[in-house]
Scaffold this motif. Structure first.
Motif, mmCIF file in Angstrom:
data_model
loop_
_atom_site.group_PDB
_atom_site.id
_atom_site.type_symbol
_atom_site.label_atom_id
_atom_site.label_comp_id
_atom_site.label_asym_id
_atom_site.label_seq_id
_atom_site.Cartn_x
_atom_site.Cartn_y
_atom_site.Cartn_z
ATOM 1 N N SER A 38 -26.454 -0.139 7.679
ATOM 2 C CA SER A 38 -25.268 -0.899 8.062
ATOM 3 C C SER A 38 -24.694 -1.652 6.875
ATOM 4 N N ASN A 76 -19.537 0.048 9.045
ATOM 5 C CA ASN A 76 -19.016 1.025 8.107
ATOM 6 C C ASN A 76 -17.622 1.439 8.593
ATOM 7 N N SER A 85 -22.490 5.145 -0.353
ATOM 8 C CA SER A 85 -21.314 5.898 0.076
ATOM 9 C C SER A 85 -21.757 7.244 0.618
ATOM 10 N N THR A 117 -17.282 -0.221 13.506
ATOM 11 C CA THR A 117 -17.019 0.950 12.678
ATOM 12 C C THR A 117 -15.582 1.452 12.842
ATOM 13 N N ASN A 167 -22.420 -0.846 4.618
ATOM 14 C CA ASN A 167 -22.254 -0.095 3.395
ATOM 15 C C ASN A 167 -20.828 0.461 3.352
ATOM 16 N N SER A 168 -20.625 1.557 2.640
ATOM 17 C CA SER A 168 -19.270 2.123 2.501
ATOM 18 C C SER A 168 -19.242 3.559 2.992
ATOM 19 N N LEU A 169 -19.879 3.813 4.108
ATOM 20 C CA LEU A 169 -19.935 5.164 4.665
ATOM 21 C C LEU A 169 -18.644 5.480 5.418
#
Length: 789
Positions: free
Chosen positions: A397, A425, A373, A448, A399-401
């Motif tokens: 790539s 994300n 995150s 995204t 992930n929870s960004l």
């Protein structure tokens, strides 16, 4: 080393782009013909076209292959018979397959593998006989009759096999891949898997043999361990000392690439493996589908020497109680040497900054498909002050960004970073300004959820992936950009080419493009390759003509013409643009209308001329007049007496002869002849045509005084015309022709066909110039004018 790193980076980027773009795997029109008959409950090899190159009859119920079963298919390159019930194959079943390159007989019920099956397969590259019921292999060589330099991939073994003998690989020149499954193996002859040239990749699935018979495993590992061989250990448990000690053979064989797949281990097992490999030249360790029981306490292995280990690949690692898992500090002795690290789908939510501090030599870092995150990413990259100064490629790539601006600031101090993948994300929006490292060349922002682009995009980029977002416009100037991915967005037209003076490759499939033209493509100064298929193309005349005749001269369509399909008009929907046919009238309307109008005018002029030449207007005019006359009340009813014996039709120039000679002679005769003359008997004030028609219909005969003057007189023509209609209408002989002077027959108009016929077929009166004959003339005239009772 640098070259190898570049290859790895390019492969990683290619993989992430393929995942991000989600391209439809459409069958290319130049693919060889194939036939798939899998899962059809077939009991025998089906009949298919003889020209087929690939035949897949897997997952059926075929029990036997007879001699003639495959004879017709001499062009086969691939034959798949996986998961059937094969127990019998005729020894000559494959004799006609000289071109066969891949043969899959896996997971059937074959109790013996006979070398005679393969004696004619000179082109065979891949043979799979896994999962059958044979118990021994190698008593006879698989290829005893000739050396087989073509074979590159061999897969064999099953849960029943007991013995492997030395002949198994004899006469095989060199293998790229060898896969062996032998969970219940009891005997292995030394050198069975050893070849003159090392096998490039060896995969061993020995399962419980590591615990039950480690000495047997050691013999196998001894034969396959080599510096040029990548060794993969599958389907086993490595938790205790005995099975792990067999890896000494790997160390002694100087194996440099070692992978574990679908294995389970413990903290103690990991420690033992590291100790056994102490001092080995292993440079790559791969861990895939691993189940780890422990908390990461590996400090007992800290004195091992694995300075050559520079790459660790980990994917799908399941850690029991991963929340209590310690940091990687216990492996500092390994981390400080690593240059390439991949930790994919391993539920990683943070790497402590103190750990990344030791990754000073890392050049490639893949942390995709984890739980990172914004907060934990700050810790992982030490708030932008991490020690990874050599990092070239970073993949975070899946992930929870959430904040693109934060990611930019965290990597801004990585002065060697050239490739960054932050795809999949949830950034949602892009800030106006971002601080990126000047070295950044590749940026992946696909999937995204971006709706709008801002100047946050760095100007240093040479490749940018914005696939699978919600973008509708692209107005940024990127002077160095060479590759641009816009697949799966909402663009209705190509972006402005002037913004990308260096762009060479553009990918814009699955948008809402309607069309593009020459000027759109010419605006891209350096564009060489385009993929714009699977859009909503409007097949207008201009676009179809441009696409068929000019697009290939301007650009190379990498996705092929078959990907460009009409969406409208409805009559062309689902047709490829190459097959779209539009009417000439629709595509060249102005020219077509001009031609049609010109042709119409020419036809009308020709029709007018023809009508004039054929007297059509005269016929129409006379028909209208006659119909008008016929529509009026009759002058005399049927059976009533006619008022006149004759209506005299003459030219005004002949009036003197008529009034002074004809009229007195006839009206003074006994009995007198009642004549109708237009000068004295026409009613004044009436339409002259009505007077003519009424006079002709009220007269028993019509006497025409013909002369040159008569033929040229307009009213005489009318009187002659109506008399002509009367002759045709009543079919009588009411017309009397009297020639006042000689007239040539052709002088009478051709349209008076009835009168010309009368003159040609009957005698007519002629005014004699000799006075002695005039008595006879008057007698004959009175006779023809006499009424019949």
């Amino acid at each position: 080393m640098k070259a190898f790193l570049s290859v790895v980076i390019c492969l990683s980027l290619a993989w992430t782009r393929a995942v991000a773009s989600g391209r439809r795997k459409a069958r290319r029109i130049d693919e060889p013909p194939s036939c798939t008959k899998s899962a059809k409950t077939l009991h025998r090899v089906p009949i298919v076209p003889a020209s087929v190159l690939s035949l897949d009859v897997s997952f059926n119920e075929i029990e036997s292959i007879y001699q003639e079963g495959l004879t017709a298919y001499t062009e086969l390159r691939t034959l798949k018979l996986r998961n059937n019930k094969l127990s019998m194959i005729h020894q000559e079943a494959f004799d006609s397959q000289h071109k066969l390159e891949e043969l899959d007989l896996s997971y059937n019920e074959l109790e013996n593998i006979y070398s005679v099956w393969f004696s004619h397969l000179r082109s065979l590259k891949h043979l799979n006989i896994l999962g059958n019921q044979y118990t021994t292999l190698g008593s006879d060589a698989l290829f005893p009759f000739l050396k087989n330099p073509a074979l590159k991939k061999l897969q064999f073994g099953n849960t029943f096999i007991k013995d492997v003998k030395q002949n198994v690989l004899r006469n095989i020149a060199q293998l790229d891949e060898l896969t062996f499954v032998g969970a219940n193996l009891r005997s292995y002859e030394n050198g069975s898997f050893q070849m003159a040239q090392p096998i490039r990749v060896v995969t061993l699935s020995l399962q419980g043999l590591f615990q039950e018979n480690p000495a047997l495993v050691s013999k196998i590992l001894r034969d396959v361990s080599h510096p040029e061989t990548s060794l993969i250990i599958r389907d086993t448990s490595l938790k205790t000392n005995e099975p792990i000690q067999t890896f000494k053979e790997i160390r002694q064989g100087c194996t440099r690439r070692l992978s574990f797949q679908n294995c389970s281990t413990t903290d103690e097992g990991v420690t033992l493996i590291l100790k056994v490999l102490d001092g080995s030249p292993v440079s790559y360790i791969g861990l895939e589908d691993i189940y780890l029981i422990g908390r990461g306490w590996w400090q007992k292995a800290k004195w091992t020497h694995l300075e050559n280990l520079h790459t660790i690949f980990m994917r799908n690692i399941e850690i029991q109680g991963f929340i209590r898992f310690s940091s990687m500090l216990q492996l500092v002795f390994l981390l400080k040497h690593l240059t390439k690290i991949s930790v994919i789908n391993c539920t990683v939510f943070v790497i402590p900054c103190i750990t990344t501090y030791f990754l000073r030599h890392v050049e490639y870092l893949d942390l995709s498909q984890n739980l990172l995150s914004d907060i934990t990413m700050q810790e992982t990259l030490c708030n932008g002050k991490c020690n990874m100064h050599n990092l070239n490629m970073l993949n975070v790539s899946h992930n929870s960004l959430k904040s693109l601006q934060l990611i930019a600031s965290l990597v801004s101090h990585l002065q060697k970073l050239t490739a960054l993948d932050v795809s999949h994300n949830d950034f949602l929006k892009m800030p106006q300004v971002c601080d990126w490292p000047a070295s950044l060349r590749f940026l992946n922002l696909s999937a995204t959820k971006l709706h709008k682009l801002t100047p946050c995009i760095p100007l240093s980029l040479t490749a940018l992936d914005l696939s699978q977002n919600y973008l509708t416009a692209f107005h940024l100037h990127l002077p160095k950009l060479m590759e641009l991915w816009l697949t799966g967005n909402r663009f209705i037209s190509l972006p402005e080419g002037g913004q990308f003076p260096s762009l060479q490759m553009l990918f814009i499939q699955r948008n809402t493009l309607n069309m593009f033209n020459k000027s759109d493509l010419m605006a891209f100064q350096s564009l060489q390759f385009l993929e714009a298929g699977q859009n909503n193309f409007v097949c207008s005349c201009e676009f179809v003509e441009f696409f068929k005749g000019h697009v290939d001269h301007l650009i190379t369509l990498r996705d092929g013409h078959h990907s460009y399909v009409c969406d409208s008009p409805p009559s062309l929907r689902d047709l490829t643009i190459d097959n779209a046919q539009l009417s000439v009238f629709k595509c060249h309307m102005i020219l077509s209308v001009s031609v049609v109008c010109s042709v119409t005018v020419v036809v009308l002029i020709a029709a007018v001329i023809a009508c004039y030449k054929l007297h059509v207007f005269w016929y129409l005019q006379m028909t209208v007049a006659w119909l008008k006359a016929k529509g009026k009340p009759a002058v005399c009813s049927a059976g009533a007496s006619l008022r006149y014996d004759a209506f005299v039709s003459y030219s005004q120039h002949d009036a003197e002869w008529v009034e002074e000679i004809l009229v007195p002679e006839l009206e003074s005769s006994d009995p007198p002849v009642a004549l109708c003359l237009h000068k004295r008997d026409f009613l004044p004030g009436r339409w002259i045509v009505d007077n003519i028609i009424e006079s002709i219909e009220s007269s028993y005969r019509t006497l025409f005084v013909l002369s040159e003057n008569f033929v040229t007189s307009e009213w005489c023509r009318y009187e002659l015309d109506f008399s002509h209609f009367r002759i045709m209408d009543e079919n009588n002989d009411s017309a009397i022709l009297m020639l006042l002077e000689p007239i040539a027959n052709p002088t009478i108009p051709k349209r008076f066909c009835k009168l010309r016929k009368i003159m040609n077929s009957r005698t007519y009166l002629e005014w004699p110039q000799d006075e002695e004959r005039r008595g006879e003339f008057w007698h004959n005239l009175r006779a023809v004018l006499k009424r019949e009772d």
